[in-house]
Write a protein that holds these residues in place. Structure first.
Motif, PDB file in Angstrom:
ATOM      1  N   ARG A  22      -5.416   8.031  -9.647  1.00  0.00           N
ATOM      2  CA  ARG A  22      -5.397   8.458  -8.241  1.00  0.00           C
ATOM      3  C   ARG A  22      -6.810   8.686  -7.721  1.00  0.00           C
ATOM      4  O   ARG A  22      -7.141   8.325  -6.598  1.00  0.00           O
ATOM      5  N   GLU A  23      -7.635   9.298  -8.573  1.00  0.00           N
ATOM      6  CA  GLU A  23      -9.000   9.564  -8.123  1.00  0.00           C
ATOM      7  C   GLU A  23      -9.787   8.275  -7.939  1.00  0.00           C
ATOM      8  O   GLU A  23     -10.470   8.088  -6.946  1.00  0.00           O
ATOM      9  N   LEU A  65      -8.699   5.415  -7.231  1.00  0.00           N
ATOM     10  CA  LEU A  65      -8.218   4.637  -6.082  1.00  0.00           C
ATOM     11  C   LEU A  65      -8.420   5.394  -4.769  1.00  0.00           C
ATOM     12  O   LEU A  65      -8.082   4.900  -3.710  1.00  0.00           O
ATOM     13  N   TRP A 102      -2.467  -2.018  -8.664  1.00  0.00           N
ATOM     14  CA  TRP A 102      -2.547  -1.611  -7.253  1.00  0.00           C
ATOM     15  C   TRP A 102      -3.307  -2.679  -6.451  1.00  0.00           C
ATOM     16  O   TRP A 102      -2.907  -3.057  -5.364  1.00  0.00           O
ATOM     17  N   HIS A 152      -6.851   8.074  -3.904  1.00  0.00           N
ATOM     18  CA  HIS A 152      -5.592   8.624  -3.396  1.00  0.00           C
ATOM     19  C   HIS A 152      -5.587  10.148  -3.362  1.00  0.00           C
ATOM     20  O   HIS A 152      -4.695  10.753  -2.804  1.00  0.00           O
ATOM     21  N   VAL A 153      -6.567  10.750  -4.018  1.00  0.00           N
ATOM     22  CA  VAL A 153      -6.745  12.196  -3.893  1.00  0.00           C
ATOM     23  C   VAL A 153      -8.220  12.460  -3.646  1.00  0.00           C
ATOM     24  O   VAL A 153      -9.075  11.723  -4.125  1.00  0.00           O
ATOM     25  N   GLY A 206       0.802  -1.215   0.000  1.00  0.00           N
ATOM     26  CA  GLY A 206       0.000   0.000   0.000  1.00  0.00           C
ATOM     27  C   GLY A 206       0.837   1.268   0.000  1.00  0.00           C
ATOM     28  O   GLY A 206       0.375   2.330   0.408  1.00  0.00           O
ATOM     29  N   ASP A 207       2.089   1.162  -0.481  1.00  0.00           N
ATOM     30  CA  ASP A 207       2.985   2.318  -0.515  1.00  0.00           C
ATOM     31  C   ASP A 207       2.688   3.151  -1.772  1.00  0.00           C
ATOM     32  O   ASP A 207       3.015   2.779  -2.885  1.00  0.00           O
ATOM     33  N   ARG A 208       2.054   4.313  -1.544  1.00  0.00           N
ATOM     34  CA  ARG A 208       1.643   5.126  -2.695  1.00  0.00           C
ATOM     35  C   ARG A 208       2.823   5.741  -3.429  1.00  0.00           C
ATOM     36  O   ARG A 208       2.760   5.949  -4.635  1.00  0.00           O
ATOM     37  N   SER A 209       3.895   6.049  -2.724  1.00  0.00           N
ATOM     38  CA  SER A 209       5.028   6.656  -3.427  1.00  0.00           C
ATOM     39  C   SER A 209       5.706   5.614  -4.314  1.00  0.00           C
ATOM     40  O   SER A 209       6.188   5.930  -5.401  1.00  0.00           O
ATOM     41  N   ASP A 253       3.566   5.446  -7.369  1.00  0.00           N
ATOM     42  CA  ASP A 253       3.866   6.582  -8.242  1.00  0.00           C
ATOM     43  C   ASP A 253       5.150   6.362  -9.027  1.00  0.00           C
ATOM     44  O   ASP A 253       5.225   6.656 -10.217  1.00  0.00           O
TER      45      ASP A 253
END
Lengths: 173, 237
Positions: free
Chosen positions: B75-76, B78, A50, B80-81, A8-11, A14
């Motif tokens: 991101r949206e 998921l 993910w 994440h923002v 679950g590491d978002r960085s 990315d």
């Protein structure tokens, strides 16, 4: 990196996107030949990455192959949905099958085979190499190939199977 | 395509594994092959070997950078923002023009920027900090686009002009080695576009940036299909 995504590491996610998205976008575009559809498919691919990253460790594929396989399968599903054909379920399931971790020996063999693939494809008859590329990179089916070559499906199938086998013999020499 | 001697059983297995890996099986045959994956470890291994082998074909494709909104969309979806960064071009009453909303807007943007920026920086090598620019101008001076690269960050700003009805200008990264130009996105309809350069695209004065005229949404093939309307080299600034 995928292991960190699995936690679950978002960085890490990315960073994975930075390094791989233009390649996976190219795969989607190659199959779909449509910018907006490729972009939507790319989004689906990373959402799946993910969500499924935790299952990656057990599937025995190299990281890039895993990502490419997901991208290609998603794009082909979409291509076939567009033509209102049944989706390519089979290959999609193949990507989640469990295995033991490949040993260093098989990793070395794979690296060797990858280097050989280009040489082997150029050594093949153009028609055969083009058919393999059309199937893998553009999602062509046996029916598509049969139409292109003007031959019955069964003939095309046995011809392509032999092409794939000779490709394997060539890369694993 | 001549008929030859039949395949041996082990060749049959290999051919089946290849067909499954490449997605050529349909119906009952596909279902049977999938079922075999969990029962026959050797067969499953053959399928994986085929997936590895064939993935090389995809790795040889020229990368095509996805537009920044694709990442934002992910991101949206998921979660994440919280709020969309992209502004709605069709909005009739832009909220950020309203004075009372301005402050709140800035605060939200700052928080969002910090959120997006901080984890990004932590995971990346420090950028070399070299800055480059390129000014892209069409011959008739109707279109002006500024490209700026700072480390691995790139910004494309539309300064003047617009794409025709149903058309878009696509941005290409051209390496000096004669390899195929790499698409890095579309010129925004207004304002500017920011992106992170993908691996393999290293800014230098030998890099040229070009704009081509393409159908709306960009070239359908990943290679430029329309005429190149402007081209310029990156210059160190």
């Amino acid at each position: 990196m995928i292991a960190r995504v699995a936690m679950g590491d978002r960085s890490a996610f990315d960073a994975l996107y930075d390094v791989t998205s233009s390649k996976l976008h190219a795969v989607c575009l190659s199959v779909l030949k449509d910018r907006p559809e490729a972009e939507e498919t790319l989004q689906d691919v990373y959402i799946k990455v993910w969500q499924n990253a935790s299952r990656y460790a057990s599937n025995g594929l190299s990281p890039m192959t895993w990502l490419i396989t997901i991208a290609r399968n998603r794009a082909i599903d979409r291509l076939r949905a567009r033509r209102s054909r049944p989706a390519g379920m089979a290959a999609d399931l193949a990507e989640t099958v469990a295995s033991t971790e490949p040993g260093p020996e098989s990793v070395a063999i794979r690296a060797q085979e990858r280097r050989m693939l280009d040489d082997c494809l150029s050594a093949m008859a153009d028609q055969q190499a083009q058919a393999v590329r059309a199937v893998y990179l553009e999602g062509a089916t046996y029916a598509d190939l049969a139409e292109r070559e003007g031959k019955p499906i069964n003939t095309v199938r046995s011809w392509l199977r032999r092409s794939l086998l000779s490709l394997k013999d060539c890369v694993s020499q | 395509m001549s008929e030859e001697i039949p395949l041996t059983p082990s060749e049959e297995d290999q051919a089946l594994a290849a067909e499954l890996a490449i997605g050529l099986l349909e119906g009952d045959e596909a279902a049977a092959a999938v079922a075999r994956l969990s029962e026959d470890p050797d067969f499953a291994q053959s399928v994986r070997d085929w997936q590895e082998r064939l993935a090389t074909l995809a790795e040889d494709l020229t990368p095509v950078m996805a537009p920044a909104r694709a990442r934002q969309g992910i991101r949206e979806k998921l979660g994440h923002v919280q709020a969309p960064l992209a502004k709605d071009l069709n909005a009739t009453a832009p909220w950020w023009r309203r004075p009372f909303a301005l402050f709140a807007g800035f605060a939200t943007l700052a928080a969002l920027a910090a959120f997006l920026w901080l984890p990004d920086q932590a995971s990346r090598q420090p950028a070399p900090g070299q800055a480059y620019t390129a000014e892209l101008v069409t011959e008739d001076d109707a279109l002006r686009v500024a490209a700026r690269v700072d480390g691995r960050d790139m910004e494309i700003a539309l300064e003047d002009g617009s794409a025709g009805e149903g058309r878009d200008y696509e941005i290409w990264w051209i390496k000096p080695d004669g390899s195929a130009p790499i698409s890095i996105g579309l010129v925004p309809r207004e304002g500017s576009l920011r992106m992170t350069l993908p691996e393999g695209l290293d800014p230098s004065e030998e890099i040229q940036i070009a704009l081509s005229d393409e159908p709306e949404g960009g070239s359908p093939t990943g290679q430029a299909t329309g005429p190149v309307v402007a081209i310029a080299a990156l210059t160190n600034s």
